[in-house]
Design a protein around this motif. Structure first.
Motif, PDB file in Angstrom:
ATOM      1  N   VAL A 337       0.844  -1.206   0.000  1.00 18.22           N
ATOM      2  CA  VAL A 337       0.000   0.000   0.000  1.00 18.22           C
ATOM      3  C   VAL A 337       0.875   1.250   0.000  1.00 18.22           C
ATOM      4  O   VAL A 337       0.614   2.211  -0.733  1.00 18.22           O
ATOM      5  CB  VAL A 337      -0.948  -0.011   1.224  1.00 18.22           C
ATOM      6  CG1 VAL A 337      -1.649   1.344   1.368  1.00 18.22           C
ATOM      7  CG2 VAL A 337      -1.978  -1.123   1.099  1.00 18.22           C
ATOM      8  N   CYS A 338       1.928   1.230   0.805  1.00 19.09           N
ATOM      9  CA  CYS A 338       2.826   2.396   0.886  1.00 19.09           C
ATOM     10  C   CYS A 338       3.548   2.620  -0.443  1.00 19.09           C
ATOM     11  O   CYS A 338       3.677   3.760  -0.913  1.00 19.09           O
ATOM     12  CB  CYS A 338       3.830   2.178   2.005  1.00 19.09           C
ATOM     13  SG  CYS A 338       4.825   3.638   2.388  1.00 19.09           S
ATOM     14  N   LEU A 339       4.005   1.541  -1.063  1.00 19.15           N
ATOM     15  CA  LEU A 339       4.716   1.654  -2.338  1.00 19.15           C
ATOM     16  C   LEU A 339       3.801   2.215  -3.427  1.00 19.15           C
ATOM     17  O   LEU A 339       4.192   3.109  -4.191  1.00 19.15           O
ATOM     18  CB  LEU A 339       5.253   0.284  -2.749  1.00 19.15           C
ATOM     19  CG  LEU A 339       6.159   0.211  -3.978  1.00 19.15           C
ATOM     20  CD1 LEU A 339       7.372   1.113  -3.811  1.00 19.15           C
ATOM     21  CD2 LEU A 339       6.591  -1.225  -4.234  1.00 19.15           C
ATOM     22  N   ILE A 340       2.580   1.721  -3.482  1.00 20.99           N
ATOM     23  CA  ILE A 340       1.614   2.206  -4.482  1.00 20.99           C
ATOM     24  C   ILE A 340       1.304   3.681  -4.251  1.00 20.99           C
ATOM     25  O   ILE A 340       1.298   4.497  -5.186  1.00 20.99           O
ATOM     26  CB  ILE A 340       0.312   1.370  -4.421  1.00 20.99           C
ATOM     27  CG1 ILE A 340       0.573  -0.048  -4.918  1.00 20.99           C
ATOM     28  CG2 ILE A 340      -0.798   2.031  -5.219  1.00 20.99           C
ATOM     29  CD1 ILE A 340      -0.563  -1.011  -4.652  1.00 20.99           C
ATOM     30  N   THR A 341       1.063   4.029  -2.987  1.00 22.34           N
ATOM     31  CA  THR A 341       0.695   5.413  -2.657  1.00 22.34           C
ATOM     32  C   THR A 341       1.835   6.372  -2.968  1.00 22.34           C
ATOM     33  O   THR A 341       1.615   7.453  -3.531  1.00 22.34           O
ATOM     34  CB  THR A 341       0.309   5.507  -1.162  1.00 22.34           C
ATOM     35  OG1 THR A 341      -0.684   4.535  -0.868  1.00 22.34           O
ATOM     36  CG2 THR A 341      -0.234   6.886  -0.838  1.00 22.34           C
ATOM     37  N   GLY A 414      -8.116   1.389  -6.815  1.00 27.47           N
ATOM     38  CA  GLY A 414      -8.130   0.196  -7.668  1.00 27.47           C
ATOM     39  C   GLY A 414      -6.831  -0.589  -7.546  1.00 27.47           C
ATOM     40  O   GLY A 414      -6.850  -1.817  -7.419  1.00 27.47           O
ATOM     41  N   GLN A 415      -5.696   0.127  -7.572  1.00 27.49           N
ATOM     42  CA  GLN A 415      -4.395  -0.561  -7.457  1.00 27.49           C
ATOM     43  C   GLN A 415      -4.225  -1.207  -6.079  1.00 27.49           C
ATOM     44  O   GLN A 415      -3.676  -2.295  -5.959  1.00 27.49           O
ATOM     45  CB  GLN A 415      -3.260   0.434  -7.712  1.00 27.49           C
ATOM     46  CG  GLN A 415      -3.096   0.788  -9.180  1.00 27.49           C
ATOM     47  CD  GLN A 415      -1.631   1.059  -9.531  1.00 27.49           C
ATOM     48  OE1 GLN A 415      -0.723   0.456  -8.973  1.00 27.49           O
ATOM     49  NE2 GLN A 415      -1.432   1.966 -10.482  1.00 27.49           N
ATOM     50  N   ILE A 416      -4.710  -0.516  -5.038  1.00 26.38           N
ATOM     51  CA  ILE A 416      -4.630  -1.098  -3.686  1.00 26.38           C
ATOM     52  C   ILE A 416      -5.480  -2.359  -3.603  1.00 26.38           C
ATOM     53  O   ILE A 416      -5.064  -3.374  -3.037  1.00 26.38           O
ATOM     54  CB  ILE A 416      -5.055  -0.059  -2.618  1.00 26.38           C
ATOM     55  CG1 ILE A 416      -4.005   1.051  -2.509  1.00 26.38           C
ATOM     56  CG2 ILE A 416      -5.271  -0.735  -1.259  1.00 26.38           C
ATOM     57  CD1 ILE A 416      -4.388   2.197  -1.603  1.00 26.38           C
ATOM     58  N   ALA A 417      -6.670  -2.319  -4.198  1.00 25.96           N
ATOM     59  CA  ALA A 417      -7.564  -3.483  -4.162  1.00 25.96           C
ATOM     60  C   ALA A 417      -6.979  -4.664  -4.928  1.00 25.96           C
ATOM     61  O   ALA A 417      -7.251  -5.826  -4.595  1.00 25.96           O
ATOM     62  CB  ALA A 417      -8.926  -3.104  -4.733  1.00 25.96           C
ATOM     63  N   HIS A 418      -6.168  -4.382  -5.966  1.00 22.81           N
ATOM     64  CA  HIS A 418      -5.604  -5.448  -6.803  1.00 22.81           C
ATOM     65  C   HIS A 418      -4.415  -6.164  -6.145  1.00 22.81           C
ATOM     66  O   HIS A 418      -3.905  -7.135  -6.709  1.00 22.81           O
ATOM     67  CB  HIS A 418      -5.163  -4.871  -8.158  1.00 22.81           C
ATOM     68  CG  HIS A 418      -6.319  -4.496  -9.026  1.00 22.81           C
ATOM     69  ND1 HIS A 418      -6.206  -3.595 -10.077  1.00 22.81           N
ATOM     70  CD2 HIS A 418      -7.624  -4.874  -9.004  1.00 22.81           C
ATOM     71  CE1 HIS A 418      -7.390  -3.445 -10.649  1.00 22.81           C
ATOM     72  NE2 HIS A 418      -8.260  -4.210 -10.006  1.00 22.81           N
ATOM     73  N   ILE A 419      -3.988  -5.687  -4.985  1.00 20.42           N
ATOM     74  CA  ILE A 419      -2.860  -6.334  -4.286  1.00 20.42           C
ATOM     75  C   ILE A 419      -3.134  -7.807  -4.049  1.00 20.42           C
ATOM     76  O   ILE A 419      -2.234  -8.646  -4.097  1.00 20.42           O
ATOM     77  CB  ILE A 419      -2.580  -5.618  -2.942  1.00 20.42           C
ATOM     78  CG1 ILE A 419      -2.009  -4.221  -3.190  1.00 20.42           C
ATOM     79  CG2 ILE A 419      -1.605  -6.431  -2.081  1.00 20.42           C
ATOM     80  CD1 ILE A 419      -1.888  -3.379  -1.922  1.00 20.42           C
ATOM     81  N   VAL A 420      -4.406  -8.133  -3.776  1.00 21.25           N
ATOM     82  CA  VAL A 420      -4.753  -9.514  -3.400  1.00 21.25           C
ATOM     83  C   VAL A 420      -4.754 -10.466  -4.593  1.00 21.25           C
ATOM     84  O   VAL A 420      -4.816 -11.687  -4.416  1.00 21.25           O
ATOM     85  CB  VAL A 420      -6.141  -9.563  -2.716  1.00 21.25           C
ATOM     86  CG1 VAL A 420      -6.119  -8.793  -1.418  1.00 21.25           C
ATOM     87  CG2 VAL A 420      -7.232  -9.021  -3.650  1.00 21.25           C
ATOM     88  N   GLU A 421      -4.691  -9.936  -5.797  1.00 25.24           N
ATOM     89  CA  GLU A 421      -4.743 -10.791  -6.975  1.00 25.24           C
ATOM     90  C   GLU A 421      -3.464 -11.604  -7.122  1.00 25.24           C
ATOM     91  O   GLU A 421      -2.375 -11.148  -6.779  1.00 25.24           O
ATOM     92  CB  GLU A 421      -4.952  -9.939  -8.242  1.00 25.24           C
ATOM     93  CG  GLU A 421      -6.321  -9.277  -8.300  1.00 25.24           C
ATOM     94  CD  GLU A 421      -6.493  -8.460  -9.566  1.00 25.24           C
ATOM     95  OE1 GLU A 421      -5.526  -8.373 -10.360  1.00 25.24           O
ATOM     96  OE2 GLU A 421      -7.596  -7.909  -9.757  1.00 25.24           O
TER      97      GLU A 421
END
Length: 511
Positions: A337-341, A414-421
């Motif tokens: 999450v931190c990296l994406i943000t 959207g990118q945070i939600a896709h972490i679980v994929e």
């Protein structure tokens, strides 16, 4: 942290971090695992196949229970026995309540008869006497004689025949004796007993407080036993496991399979490296470091599916390893999450110097319990994204800057939600770096206390990673101390099947 980091460098770095251990280990492995020197007392002995009887199986189970309990007492400073009742409204709790009520109602009716019937009460006094005697030290002869004299059930029966039993006097003596023997924490319970007038209720409460005193005594014994176990745990566990192995020769089957899989993974890794190197000599047999094999096996435990049975030599630490795996999964999500943000909102969060800590405070509560089956990780990540956007927009407003556009907010969430994929590139990158840190930690000498350098992208969770890493290294290093000789036998047979079949040296592979 830019996303276009050279991810291939992670796998190369992991090999380089272990090069010292691998090179020094290759020569050692031949000497140690091929040696046929005389075995020492703590060397595991091999057992010929035999038919297991039920008694032998039960003996092995008792040994495993003793081993597990001793290990837990020694390594878990908070381990203690707690008084727990059945859950309210549970079937077991209801049945217990009904049976107990029936017993005490019967006792009350017997004592209210004319003349009173004392047989059940006498049996209770006899049981109370045995419990009180169990609290005494071997030298407490005076109070032991007094208890046996006052609670002499033969004498009480004679008194009952003549309707001369002073049941309240006996109860008061019991309470006063309990007051002398109990821990200070039970003083209030003793006072409440003295204030109870109904004899049946008093006897019922006496047994309740005696149960608490038994628990206190057990915890006192554990507390006194812990330093001794800590000093002697390695030899104790190794000896106990050897007894289990002698009772049950298949007690290392899962451990052998675990090590075998680690060897296969290492061979596959070496094969991939050789095929990618044009000038490599593929004709020579690869030399595998036993230490590297073991370390890779330990690393697999951080991603283990704990619905499967864990290797036998790690059963005593199964719960701790599972907790570490769950904590690492949580930390991985936070780092992602931190990296994406940072990559998407770099300019917007420049004026928020403690943003990483704020992000951690936002994420941790929302990810609590993320390893439970009922936990909805996608919803939790959605909530994390909403909270981050709200926090950033509030900061931008305070600084008089335009807030995030709907498109940016949507992309971020959207990118945070896709972490679980599965195969999510960011999740895979962070996972590799966590594995690299843990691998580097295991490659350090056992006596070295400093931590390896934290890989890029993990600085936000550095404190937590170092704490988890120290716990993990402690478990692994102790496990090697205890089971090193057993692992040596297995590794010698798997890596050097042509070697003489002697007993393993007591020296474990260097850490």
């Amino acid at each position: 942290m830019p996303l276009n980091d050279d991810q291939n460098s992670d796998s190369e770095s992991s090999r380089i971090s272990e090069s010292t251990a691998a090179s020094s280990d290759s020569e050692y492995s031949r000497q140690s695992f091929n040696s046929d020197s005389s075995s020492k007392p703590s060397s595991p002995a091999s057992s010929p196949p035999k038919v297991i009887t039920f008694d032998e199986l039960m003996a092995a189970a008792r040994n495993l229970t003793d081993l597990t309990l001793a290990h837990e007492i020694a390594v878990n400073a908070n381990f203690c026995i707690k008084h727990e009742d059945f859950p309210q409204n549970s079937l077991a709790g209801t049945v217990k309540q009904i049976v107990h009520k029936a017993f005490w109602d019967l006792l009350e009716s017997e004592l209210n008869e004319d003349p009173p019937e004392y047989e059940h009460a006498i049996k209770l006094f006899e049981e109370i006497k045995e419990i009180l005697l169990s609290f005494l030290t071997p030298g407490a002869n005076r109070i032991r004689n007094q208890i046996c004299e006052v609670l002499d059930t033969d004498l009480i029966r004679q008194q009952a025949e003549h309707n001369a039993v002073d049941i309240h006097g006996l109860a008061n003596y019991i309470i006063n004796t309990m007051g002398k023997l109990c821990a200070p924490i039970r003083d209030n319970d003793i006072k409440q007993l003295k204030a109870t007038n109904n004899i049946v209720e008093l006897l019922r409460q006496i047994f309740h407080v005696l149960d608490l005193m038994k628990m206190d005594m057990a915890n006192y014994t554990i507390q006194n036993l812990r330093p001794y176990l800590q000093r002697n745990l390695v030899d104790y566990e190794r000896t106990k496991f050897q007894e289990i192995l002698e009772e049950t020769p298949s007690a290392l089957d899962l451990t052998t399979e675990w090590i075998k899989e680690s060897i296969e993974d290492e061979l596959s890794s070496i094969s991939d490296e050789s095929s990618s190197s044009p000038g490599a000599d593929n004709s020579s047999k690869p030399i595998i470091s036993p230490t590297l094999v073991l370390n890779n096996g330990y690393l697999k435990l951080l991603q283990w599916d704990y619905r499967k049975t864990i290797p036998e030599t790690l059963i005593t630490d199964e719960v701790r390893l599972q907790e570490l795996r769950e904590k690492l999964n949580q930390l991985k999500i936070i780092a992602c999450v931190c990296l994406i943000t940072n990559n998407m909102l770099g300019a917007a969060i420049v004026g928020m110097p403690d943003f990483a800590e704020q992000l951690k405070r936002i994420s941790l509560p929302l990810l609590e319990g993320m390893n439970k089956k009922t936990f909805d990780l996608k919803e939790a990540l959605k909530a994390v994204g909403v909270q981050i956007c709200s926090k950033v927009n509030r900061s931008l407003n305070e600084r008089g800057l335009p807030t995030l556009s709907e498109e940016v907010e949507s992309n971020l969430m959207g990118q945070i939600a896709h972490i679980v994929e599965e195969n999510n590139p960011i999740s895979s990158l962070i996972d590799k770096r966590i594995q690299f840190f843990m691998r580097s930690l295991l490659a350090l000498p056992h006596f070295q206390k400093c931590m390896p350098a934290m890989p890029g992208g993990l600085s936000v969770i550095q404190t937590e990673m170092e704490f988890v890493g120290s716990q993990y290294a402690s478990i692994v290093n102790f496990n090697k101390q205890v089971y090193g000789p057993f692992y040596a036998n297995i590794l010698r047979k798997l890596l050097f099947p042509e070697a003489p079949m002697g007993k393993a040296e007591t020296e474990r592979p260097t850490n």
